[in-house]
Motif scaffolding. Structure first.
Motif, short mmCIF file in Angstrom:
data_model
loop_
_atom_site.label_atom_id
_atom_site.label_comp_id
_atom_site.label_asym_id
_atom_site.label_seq_id
_atom_site.Cartn_x
_atom_site.Cartn_y
_atom_site.Cartn_z
N ALA A 322 0.83 -1.21 0.00
CA ALA A 322 0.00 0.00 0.00
C ALA A 322 0.86 1.25 0.00
CB ALA A 322 -0.93 -0.01 1.22
N ASN A 323 2.18 1.06 0.04
CA ASN A 323 3.11 2.19 0.07
C ASN A 323 3.16 2.84 -1.32
OD1 ASN A 323 5.64 3.58 -0.38
ND2 ASN A 323 6.38 2.75 1.55
N PRO A 324 2.75 4.11 -1.44
CA PRO A 324 2.68 4.74 -2.77
C PRO A 324 4.03 4.74 -3.50
CG PRO A 324 1.49 6.06 -1.16
CD PRO A 324 2.22 5.00 -0.39
N PHE A 336 0.14 -6.83 -6.84
CA PHE A 336 -1.09 -6.12 -6.50
C PHE A 336 -0.72 -4.85 -5.75
CE2 PHE A 336 -4.81 -5.37 -3.72
CZ PHE A 336 -5.80 -5.32 -4.68
N LYS A 337 -1.34 -3.75 -6.13
CA LYS A 337 -1.03 -2.46 -5.49
C LYS A 337 -2.29 -1.90 -4.86
CE LYS A 337 2.49 -1.80 -8.99
NZ LYS A 337 2.84 -1.18 -10.27
N CYS A 338 -2.17 -1.53 -3.59
CA CYS A 338 -3.35 -0.96 -2.92
C CYS A 338 -3.06 0.42 -2.35
CB CYS A 338 -3.88 -1.91 -1.85
SG CYS A 338 -2.65 -2.78 -0.87
N SER A 339 -2.23 1.18 -3.07
CA SER A 339 -1.94 2.55 -2.62
C SER A 339 -3.16 3.46 -2.79
CB SER A 339 -0.74 3.13 -3.38
OG SER A 339 -0.93 3.01 -4.77
N ASP A 340 -4.14 3.04 -3.62
CA ASP A 340 -5.39 3.83 -3.75
C ASP A 340 -6.11 3.92 -2.41
OD1 ASP A 340 -5.01 4.38 -6.36
OD2 ASP A 340 -6.64 3.13 -7.14
N VAL A 341 -5.97 2.89 -1.59
CA VAL A 341 -6.58 2.93 -0.25
C VAL A 341 -5.84 3.96 0.60
CG1 VAL A 341 -7.24 1.59 1.79
CG2 VAL A 341 -7.19 0.48 -0.46
N PHE A 342 -4.51 3.98 0.46
CA PHE A 342 -3.68 4.96 1.19
C PHE A 342 -4.12 6.38 0.84
CE2 PHE A 342 0.09 7.47 2.09
CZ PHE A 342 0.64 6.86 3.20
N HIS A 343 -4.41 6.60 -0.45
CA HIS A 343 -4.83 7.94 -0.91
C HIS A 343 -6.33 8.18 -0.75
CE1 HIS A 343 -0.91 9.05 -2.35
NE2 HIS A 343 -0.84 8.04 -3.21
N GLU A 344 -7.01 7.23 -0.09
CA GLU A 344 -8.45 7.31 0.18
C GLU A 344 -9.29 7.41 -1.09
OE1 GLU A 344 -8.51 10.61 3.04
OE2 GLU A 344 -8.69 9.12 4.64
N THR A 346 -10.21 4.51 -2.65
CA THR A 346 -11.05 3.32 -2.59
C THR A 346 -11.00 2.77 -1.16
OG1 THR A 346 -11.62 1.22 -3.67
CG2 THR A 346 -9.28 1.62 -3.27
N SER A 347 -11.87 1.80 -0.88
CA SER A 347 -11.96 1.26 0.49
C SER A 347 -11.16 -0.04 0.62
CB SER A 347 -13.43 0.98 0.83
OG SER A 347 -13.93 -0.05 -0.02
N LEU A 348 -10.92 -0.44 1.87
CA LEU A 348 -10.27 -1.73 2.15
C LEU A 348 -11.10 -2.86 1.53
CD1 LEU A 348 -9.38 -1.29 5.94
CD2 LEU A 348 -7.71 -1.47 4.09
N GLU A 349 -12.41 -2.76 1.68
CA GLU A 349 -13.32 -3.80 1.18
C GLU A 349 -13.21 -3.95 -0.34
OE1 GLU A 349 -15.71 -6.86 1.29
OE2 GLU A 349 -15.38 -5.81 3.19
N ASN A 350 -13.24 -2.83 -1.07
CA ASN A 350 -13.16 -2.88 -2.53
C ASN A 350 -11.81 -3.41 -2.99
OD1 ASN A 350 -15.74 -2.01 -3.04
ND2 ASN A 350 -15.19 0.15 -3.23
#
Length: 387
Positions: A322-324, A336-344, A346-350
């Motif tokens: 999740a680190n941008p 898989f990248k989840c930095s969008d959650v870090f930047h708010e 998208t949600s953890l669930e999505n």
């Protein structure tokens, strides 16, 4: 539900593989170089080298034998070629593999007149035949409940604990709810968060096992004049922003989600109960991951903060962060990248839904970066010296 299926390899023992590999395993140090050479000629085979042959005693010997049997029996392994310089040891391992009903061959240095070249030639022919045989296996539609997933984190930072690991926790809960299994290891990274694990234990006996495992690691460290609270987090964690073991541990246990803890198993031990299991194991990734694949995990979810290129050899490792900064820089490491959650955004669930889809794709044959780049191996965990 349609989203709870993938295409895997049904094995004769009832397990399901997400890969169909020939495993070439040298179970004695003397035969490692020859076995490595055989594997290099058989494209796509997996090679494991056990450098510890003679002089292994007590619990180490039991660990080693269990790990060899576990690696061979992993559902991702379609066939096994065992190479040995110790015929009794080779025959013992062979006897343990008969139950799995998978194709295998055993070759010893002794039956090749102690000639490495003859062993290479015979091994190459035997391995080629096994590889040809398992190439006839076909993927079939199976439920994700057949999965055992190992939960790992390495080179963590604050984004691991607040985003990536909680996403893993949602995946863990989803898999357990449909009847699958997950394993959380890294015992010393329960320190400071053990109260959260104890709360989820199904019985008093499991609570005691958790505390005994953690205390044994703490006391072992003390016996070597190591203060775990002073030595963990490691310097990479500290540089990345984790200041205490409690912060690191809280992030680690978030990977397990909210399911009840069914059992605590030892390093490399196959779980006897479905659902969430803890593994009493070292925290360093190579040993931790090998404990998972020996226990029968077909897949590993591996979160990282600043990046960690190591992968498991038998069980493909889905790397995510999740680190941008890491998401920008590590395009050929992160699956898989989840930095969008870090930047708010998208949600953890999505984000967990998108990761669930990727898990299905990888289980059905899509390669991870670790597989593409061959950034993987297996190691044997030791606890004592050799004779």
């Amino acid at each position: 539900k349609m989203d709870n299926y993938f295409k895997g390899y049904k094995r004769k023992d009832g397990s399901v593989g997400i890969r169909n590999k020939l495993l070439i395993i040298s179970i004695t140090g003397l035969t490692g170089p020859t076995a490595r050479k055989i594997s290099s000629f058989l494209q796509g085979s997996l090679f494991i080298d056990n450098p510890y042959g003679g002089g292994i005693i007590g619990e180490d010997n039991i660990r080693q034998e269990n790990a060899i049997i576990g690696f061979c029996n992993n559902p991702n392994v379609g066939a096994v070629l065992i190479i040995s310089a110790d015929p009794p040891k080779g025959n013992f391992i062979k006897s343990k593999l008969i139950k799995s009903k998978k194709p295998f061959a055993l070759l010893t240095l002794d039956e090749c007149n102690h000639d490495g070249i003859e062993l290479f030639e015979k091994g190459l022919r035997a391995g080629a035949k096994l590889m040809k045989e398992i190439s006839n296996n076909r993927r079939e539609k199976v439920s994700l409940k057949n999965l055992i997933i190992g939960l790992e984190c390495g080179r963590s930072d604050p984004s691991s604990g607040i985003i990536a690991n909680p996403i893993m926790g949602l995946i863990s809960d989803k898999l357990v709810n449909i009847g699958g299994s997950v394993i959380l290891g890294e015992t010393i990274e329960w320190l400071g968060a053990e109260h959260l694990l104890i709360k989820k234990a199904v019985s008093k006996k499991i609570k005691e096992k958790i505390m005994n495992s953690l205390n044994s690691q703490v006391n072992f460290a003390k016996s070597k004049n190591i203060d775990l609270l002073g030595n963990n987090p490691g310097f990479q964690n500290i540089e990345a922003g984790l200041s205490t073991i409690e912060e690191k541990s809280l992030g680690n246990v978030a990977k397990a989600g909210s399911s009840k803890i069914q059992d605590l198993i030892s390093w490399g031990e196959q779980p006897k109960k479905r659902g969430l299991n803890l593994m009493h194991a070292p925290s360093y990734a190579p040993e931790s991951l090998s404990g998972f694949s020996s226990a029968g995990c077909q897949l590993v979810l591996f979160s990282t903060g600043v990046g960690n290129s190591f992968n498991n050899h038998i069980a493909p490792s889905i790397k995510f962060s999740a680190n941008p900064d890491a998401c920008k820089k590590l395009s050929e490491q992160l699956d898989f990248k989840c930095s969008d959650v870090f930047h708010e955004k998208t949600s953890l669930e999505n984000s967990s839904k998108a990761l669930w889809k990727l898990i299905k794709d990888v289980c059905s044959g899509s390669l991870t970066w670790g597989e593409v780049l061959n950034e993987s191996s297996e190691v044997f965990s030791r606890i004592d010296r050799s004779l």
